[in-house]
Motif scaffolding. Structure first.
Motif, short mmCIF file in Angstrom:
data_model
loop_
_atom_site.label_atom_id
_atom_site.label_comp_id
_atom_site.label_asym_id
_atom_site.label_seq_id
_atom_site.Cartn_x
_atom_site.Cartn_y
_atom_site.Cartn_z
N LEU A 51 0.85 -1.18 0.00
CA LEU A 51 0.00 0.00 0.00
C LEU A 51 0.88 1.24 0.00
O LEU A 51 1.69 1.43 0.90
CB LEU A 51 -0.89 0.00 1.25
CG LEU A 51 -2.17 0.84 1.24
CD1 LEU A 51 -3.06 0.47 0.07
CD2 LEU A 51 -2.93 0.65 2.55
N MET A 52 0.74 2.05 -1.04
CA MET A 52 1.51 3.29 -1.16
C MET A 52 0.52 4.45 -1.16
O MET A 52 -0.25 4.63 -2.11
CB MET A 52 2.32 3.28 -2.45
CG MET A 52 3.02 4.58 -2.76
SD MET A 52 4.34 4.95 -1.57
CE MET A 52 4.76 6.62 -2.06
N LEU A 53 0.52 5.22 -0.07
CA LEU A 53 -0.44 6.30 0.08
C LEU A 53 0.27 7.65 0.10
O LEU A 53 1.38 7.78 0.63
CB LEU A 53 -1.24 6.14 1.38
CG LEU A 53 -2.06 4.86 1.53
CD1 LEU A 53 -2.79 4.86 2.87
CD2 LEU A 53 -3.04 4.68 0.39
N LEU A 54 -0.42 8.64 -0.44
CA LEU A 54 0.07 10.02 -0.41
C LEU A 54 -0.69 10.77 0.69
O LEU A 54 -1.91 10.70 0.76
CB LEU A 54 -0.19 10.68 -1.77
CG LEU A 54 0.30 12.12 -1.91
CD1 LEU A 54 1.81 12.15 -2.03
CD2 LEU A 54 -0.35 12.78 -3.11
N ALA A 55 0.03 11.49 1.55
CA ALA A 55 -0.60 12.22 2.65
C ALA A 55 -0.50 13.71 2.44
O ALA A 55 0.55 14.22 2.04
CB ALA A 55 0.07 11.85 3.98
#
Length: 302
Positions: A51-55
């Protein structure tokens, strides 16, 4: 794919802000319609099992600084442009943000088929005397479920000398339980924190990070849907051994242009309890301004 209410293609940052503001003023119901029409992903984890998320939930706490620029994130059009570029890159699974940013991106059609987490407690404003009293001033669990989001994220700073910690602990526990009631992810970002010269500083020693992780893991009536967002340390193996909960690595403000940063991330990603990363300013505001390359380089680690 749903047609965007505001198509950002070819618009400058100022034109994008103007178009979004006009929509908000003339047709606020467009946000709910865009949320209802958004194609959703069936599972949190993609084919890679990562899981690669942008914050981008920093502005709601008044934290706008990047490097030496205290107002780097204050230009909303430029911020949205950078987020849209990052979310469009292969391997990026989703976005974490406050309602205002999530809703702008919904209107832009930028969140289709992505995991979306809502930021819940933004009340502990940066640099204030009440910073540790980090109340739930953003999303709540019911709004996250009603809006078709995939979970909620909360920041938990435990200051042994600040009585406001108790209220923050309690509110985070309630949020974990409420999200679990909807079968939605509860992403907890814990720290042991202290005031140094009047400013809240997070203790990044391995002992403090382990302690914070074990406290966060025990919040709520169930941990079935709880994930941890933890900083990357040199002794990350000891941290990972302290919990059975899934972990996402906190990218922080470290520059991806530093080889030691990438090396540390890569080593941590090999640990069996680590399932990916959440990165914000390091990708949105790289030193050379090339968001796409910064994202691709980080995705390559996964």
């Amino acid at each position: 794919m749903a047609e965007p209410v505001v198509d950002p293609a070819g618009l400058t940052g100022a034109e994008l802000v103007r178009a979004l503001t006009t929509t908000r003023a003339q047709d606020p119901g467009a946000i709910a319609r865009a949320a209802a029409a958004r194609p959703r992903r069936e599972r949190l984890l993609g084919e890679s099992g990562r899981l690669m998320l942008l914050a981008a939930d920093h502005p709601a706490r008044g934290a706008l600084r990047v490097a030496d620029d205290p107002l780097a994130m204050a230009d909303r059009g430029e911020l949205l442009r950078r987020i849209a570029v990052a979310l469009s890159r292969p391997g990026v699974d989703g976005f974490l943000g406050t309602p205002d940013l999530v809703e702008d991106l919904l209107l832009m059609g930028a969140l289709d088929d992505l995991v979306v987490l809502g930021s819940m407690n933004r009340g502990g404003l940066a640099g204030t005397t009440f910073e540790i009293d980090d109340r739930m001033t953003g999303y709540d669990a019911d709004a996250i479920a009603a809006g078709g989001l995939d979970g909620g994220k909360m920041l938990l700073r435990v200051d042994p000398e600040d009585p406001a910690t108790a209220a923050t602990l309690e509110s985070c526990a309630h949020a974990v339980s409420a999200l679990a009631g909807h079968r939605l992810m509860a992403m907890v970002e814990p720290f042991i924190s202290h005031r140094v010269d009047g400013r809240v500083r997070n203790d990044l020693s391995v002992e403090a990070v382990i302690r914070s992780a074990t406290v966060a893991a025990g919040l709520g009536t169930t941990s079935a849907y709880t994930w941890l967002k933890l900083p990357v340390l040199a002794e990350m193996e000891r941290v990972a051994d302290a919990t059975t909960l899934p972990v996402l690595l906190l990218g922080g403000e470290a520059s991806i242009d530093q080889p030691e940063t990438l090396d540390r991330w890569q080593r941590a990603l090999k640990l069996p309890t680590v399932f990916g990363m959440i990165v914000g300013r390091a990708l949105l505001y790289p030193p050379d301004g090339d968001v796409a390359t910064a994202v691709d380089k980080t995705v390559g680690l996964l």
